[in-house]
Design an enzyme around this catalytic site. Structure first.
Site, short mmCIF file in Angstrom:
data_model
loop_
_atom_site.label_atom_id
_atom_site.label_comp_id
_atom_site.label_asym_id
_atom_site.label_seq_id
_atom_site.Cartn_x
_atom_site.Cartn_y
_atom_site.Cartn_z
N LYS A 77 0.84 -1.21 0.00
CA LYS A 77 0.00 0.00 0.00
C LYS A 77 0.87 1.26 0.00
O LYS A 77 0.69 2.17 -0.80
CB LYS A 77 -0.90 0.03 1.23
CG LYS A 77 -1.52 1.40 1.51
CD LYS A 77 -2.41 1.43 2.71
CE LYS A 77 -1.77 1.96 3.94
NZ LYS A 77 -1.57 3.38 4.08
N ASN A 78 1.88 1.30 0.90
CA ASN A 78 2.63 2.54 1.07
C ASN A 78 3.64 2.79 -0.04
O ASN A 78 4.14 3.89 -0.18
CB ASN A 78 3.27 2.58 2.46
CG ASN A 78 2.19 2.74 3.53
OD1 ASN A 78 1.07 3.14 3.22
ND2 ASN A 78 2.51 2.40 4.76
N CYS A 96 -4.85 8.10 9.14
CA CYS A 96 -5.18 7.51 10.45
C CYS A 96 -4.94 8.53 11.56
O CYS A 96 -3.94 9.24 11.57
CB CYS A 96 -4.30 6.29 10.69
SG CYS A 96 -4.58 5.01 9.48
N ARG A 114 -0.08 14.80 13.32
CA ARG A 114 0.80 14.32 12.25
C ARG A 114 1.17 15.50 11.36
O ARG A 114 0.63 15.69 10.28
CB ARG A 114 0.12 13.19 11.48
CG ARG A 114 -0.16 11.97 12.34
CD ARG A 114 -0.85 10.87 11.60
NE ARG A 114 0.06 10.18 10.69
CZ ARG A 114 -0.36 9.21 9.87
NH1 ARG A 114 -1.63 8.90 9.81
NH2 ARG A 114 0.50 8.59 9.07
N ASP A 143 3.63 0.16 12.18
CA ASP A 143 2.36 -0.28 11.60
C ASP A 143 2.01 -1.71 11.97
O ASP A 143 0.91 -2.19 11.66
CB ASP A 143 2.38 -0.15 10.07
CG ASP A 143 2.40 1.30 9.65
OD1 ASP A 143 2.73 1.57 8.49
OD2 ASP A 143 2.13 2.17 10.50
N ARG A 158 -8.86 -0.02 3.51
CA ARG A 158 -7.89 0.94 2.96
C ARG A 158 -6.55 0.25 2.70
O ARG A 158 -5.80 0.68 1.84
CB ARG A 158 -7.66 2.10 3.94
CG ARG A 158 -8.79 3.10 4.03
CD ARG A 158 -8.35 4.30 4.85
NE ARG A 158 -7.09 4.85 4.34
CZ ARG A 158 -6.27 5.59 5.08
NH1 ARG A 158 -6.56 5.83 6.34
NH2 ARG A 158 -5.15 6.06 4.58
C1 EPZ Z 1 4.01 6.79 6.74
O1 EPZ Z 1 3.31 7.84 7.37
C2 EPZ Z 1 3.00 5.68 6.53
N1 EPZ Z 1 1.93 6.17 5.68
C3 EPZ Z 1 2.43 5.23 7.86
O2 EPZ Z 1 1.63 4.09 7.58
C4 EPZ Z 1 3.57 4.78 8.77
O3 EPZ Z 1 3.04 4.51 10.05
C5 EPZ Z 1 4.63 5.87 8.88
O4 EPZ Z 1 5.07 6.28 7.57
C6 EPZ Z 1 5.86 5.41 9.66
O5 EPZ Z 1 6.41 4.28 9.04
C7 EPZ Z 1 2.15 6.20 4.34
O6 EPZ Z 1 3.21 5.83 3.87
C8 EPZ Z 1 1.00 6.69 3.50
P1 EPZ Z 1 6.33 9.76 9.09
P2 EPZ Z 1 4.01 9.30 7.52
O7 EPZ Z 1 6.40 11.05 8.35
O8 EPZ Z 1 4.81 9.56 6.31
C9 EPZ Z 1 6.52 12.95 12.61
C10 EPZ Z 1 -0.29 2.75 7.60
O9 EPZ Z 1 -0.91 2.17 8.51
N2 EPZ Z 1 6.57 13.95 11.53
O10 EPZ Z 1 7.41 8.76 8.94
O11 EPZ Z 1 2.98 10.26 7.93
C11 EPZ Z 1 5.19 12.22 12.65
O12 EPZ Z 1 4.23 12.94 13.39
C12 EPZ Z 1 0.20 4.15 7.83
O13 EPZ Z 1 -0.02 2.24 6.50
C13 EPZ Z 1 6.72 15.30 11.86
O14 EPZ Z 1 6.81 15.65 13.03
O15 EPZ Z 1 4.96 9.03 8.76
C14 EPZ Z 1 5.57 10.93 13.32
O16 EPZ Z 1 5.61 11.12 14.72
C15 EPZ Z 1 -0.14 4.67 9.22
N3 EPZ Z 1 6.78 16.21 10.85
C16 EPZ Z 1 6.97 10.67 12.79
O17 EPZ Z 1 7.46 11.92 12.33
C17 EPZ Z 1 6.71 15.85 9.54
O18 EPZ Z 1 6.79 16.74 8.67
C18 EPZ Z 1 7.02 9.68 11.63
O19 EPZ Z 1 6.10 10.12 10.65
C19 EPZ Z 1 6.54 14.48 9.22
C20 EPZ Z 1 6.48 13.55 10.23
#
Ligand code: EPZ
Length: 427
Positions: free
Chosen positions: A22-23, A117, A122, A305, A397
């Site tokens: 998916k991702n 989610c 986020r 995840d 999803r």
């Molecule tokens: C991706 O989300 C995935 N989604 C998520 O999968 C997954 O949990 C996550 O990566 C971590 O592996 C998709 O790929 C569509 P991050 P993303 O940016 O990109 C903070 C699923 O179930 N952060 O790596 O949003 C954030 O709040 C979903 O398939 C900032 O602070 O995750 C978090 O605490 C759920 N500022 C941490 O970093 C930013 O600009 C990691 O978030 C970006 C992120």
């Protein structure tokens, strides 16, 4: 309203074939907008996030044609960046990838603030930091992110945390930036490597994806290409955990064992027998599981995840387990629903203390997000009696044909709509 009805206590056995990631799909589909040719993407999962993205692209004037169930041809040569649909994309987090792809190729994009989610705040500040480092201006107003640049110039970006989304988004924007862009403290997830490989197949010059330093040298244009995406690491892990929790013997096929090492090691530590080959992993469990401690980390650490599904499994293990969620600030909201099934758990900030083995018993529960829903399915498979899980649209999803795949492994699971009673459900 659809829901799943599951009669638990059936040990799963047999082979299950894993769908595309998916991702990776929700990154590579928008990445095709960076190309000035026609792209064919293979091994796409048949899930809501993919079908919604296709709908949104069509509204933007992109020609999308499904060549078969999992192959999509995309021609984005006449894409209109002004036509991003808030209605279709409002529930998706990955909509933000449209920013990087369109900013790179067209110098402009406007996309609704991402959904996705709901487990705590986020933000997208790291994405914005990257775009601004490349010379773009970013304005957020009326719930929309607008990015604009007359010319993108390569730059160095140091991410405050190894954000998957920011790494991919900045990488996409940088493929056209003049000179070299370096992303430091980059995330290393398999779907980042997959997206980089796709862009390189189109003619980009990206080096280091999969490490914490990614270097992108700008090019003048990207052609089309054909590309098959990787198998889904999280779907794979969910079926591995389902085998362990039901005392089953399941082989997950069409997988990349390397992507699963953190989970495979943890399941072995808990007493499961695991074997793997080139593209398969077998998980055999007697049902007698030992407690273990899990700390979610960026890849190659234990994936966040799989944290909800793993917590359900730990509830059935003998002893006390500690689960630390170090990626998201608030990803234990789902435990209330797990506790309705009998899970014994205490939350203290980013840590959960799980007491096992708990005797899980079926009841009505509600999925609150994609992986929370998956954890309820996994727990219901182990519970005595009947469990009814509502809000299955969250699960749809990210999981293709979940009820069919689980039924083929011997689970008693049905998808029913509210005004229908399940045909035959023996307790
Ligand atoms: C991706 O989300 C995935 N989604 C998520 O999968 C997954 O949990 C996550 O990566 C971590 O592996 C998709 O790929 C569509 P991050 P993303 O940016 O990109 C903070 C699923 O179930 N952060 O790596 O949003 C954030 O709040 C979903 O398939 C900032 O602070 O995750 C978090 O605490 C759920 N500022 C941490 O970093 C930013 O600009 C990691 O978030 C970006 C992120």
């Amino acid at each position: 309203m659809e829901h799943f009805v599951i009669v638990g206590q059936k040990p799963l056995s047999g082979k299950v074939y894993i769908s595309g990631a998916k991702n990776a799909a929700v990154a590579i589909i928008p990445a095709t907008l960076a190309s000035e040719g026609v792209c064919t993407i293979e091994n796409l999962p048949n899930i809501e996030d993919v079908s919604n993205f296709v709908l949104a692209l069509k509204k933007m004037g992109v020609k999308c044609k499904l060549l078969d169930k999992s192959t999509l041809r995309i021609d984005a040569r006449n894409v209109n960046p002004m036509l991003v649909s808030q209605e279709i994309l409002k529930d998706m987090r990955a909509s933000y990838y449209l920013l990087g792809a369109l900013l790179g190729r067209l110098g402009y994009a406007q996309v609704p603030l991402p959904g996705g989610c709901n487990f705590g705040q986020r933000p997208i500040d790291q994405h914005i930091k990257g775009f601004e480092a490349l010379g773009a201006t970013v304005v957020i107003e009326h719930g929309t992110v607008k990015v604009k640049a007359d010319k993108l110039i390569g730059s160095n970006v140091y991410l405050d945390m190894a954000s998957v989304g920011a790494t991919i988004n900045i990488m996409m924007a940088a493929v056209y930036a003049e000179g070299t862009t370096t992303i430091e403290n980059a995330a290393r997830e398999p779907h980042i490597v997959d997206c980089a490989n796709f862009l390189n197949m189109c003619g980009a010059n990206i080096k280091g994806a999969g490490t914490d330093i990614i270097r992108i040298t700008g090019v003048d244009s990207l052609k089309g290409c054909s590309y098959a995406i990787i198998p889904d690491q999280i779907e794979t892990g969910t079926y591995m955990i389902a085998s362990a929790i039901t005392g089953g013997d399941v082989t997950v096929c069409n997988v990349i064992p390397k992507h699963m090492e953190s989970l495979t090691a943890k399941l072995s530590e808990m007493g499961c027998e695991t074997q793997s080959g080139d593209d398969w992993i077998r998980v055999k469990s007697s049902g007698n599981l030992e407690a273990a401690n899990v700390k979610t980390l960026y890849y190659p650490g234990f994936p966040t995840d799989l944290q909800p599904q793993m917590t359900a499994l730990l509830a059935c293990a003998k002893g006390t387990s500690f689960v630390t969620e170090s990626v998201f600030p608030n990803r234990f909201q789902y435990v209330d629903q797990l506790m309705r099934l009998g899970v014994k758990i205490k939350i203290d900030g980013r840590m959960a203390v799980v007491e096992g083995p708990a005797r899980l018993t079926g009841t009505e529960v509600i999925a609150t997000d994609l992986r929370a829903g998956a954890s309820l399915v996994v727990a219901a498979l182990a519970a005595t009696g009947i469990t009814k899980i509502s809000n299955v649209h969250y699960i749809d999803r990210g999981y293709q044909d979940l009820e069919y795949k689980l039924s083929s492994l011997g689970a008693n699971i049905q998808r029913v709509t509210t005004n229908e009673l399940p045909t035959v459900v023996e307790a």
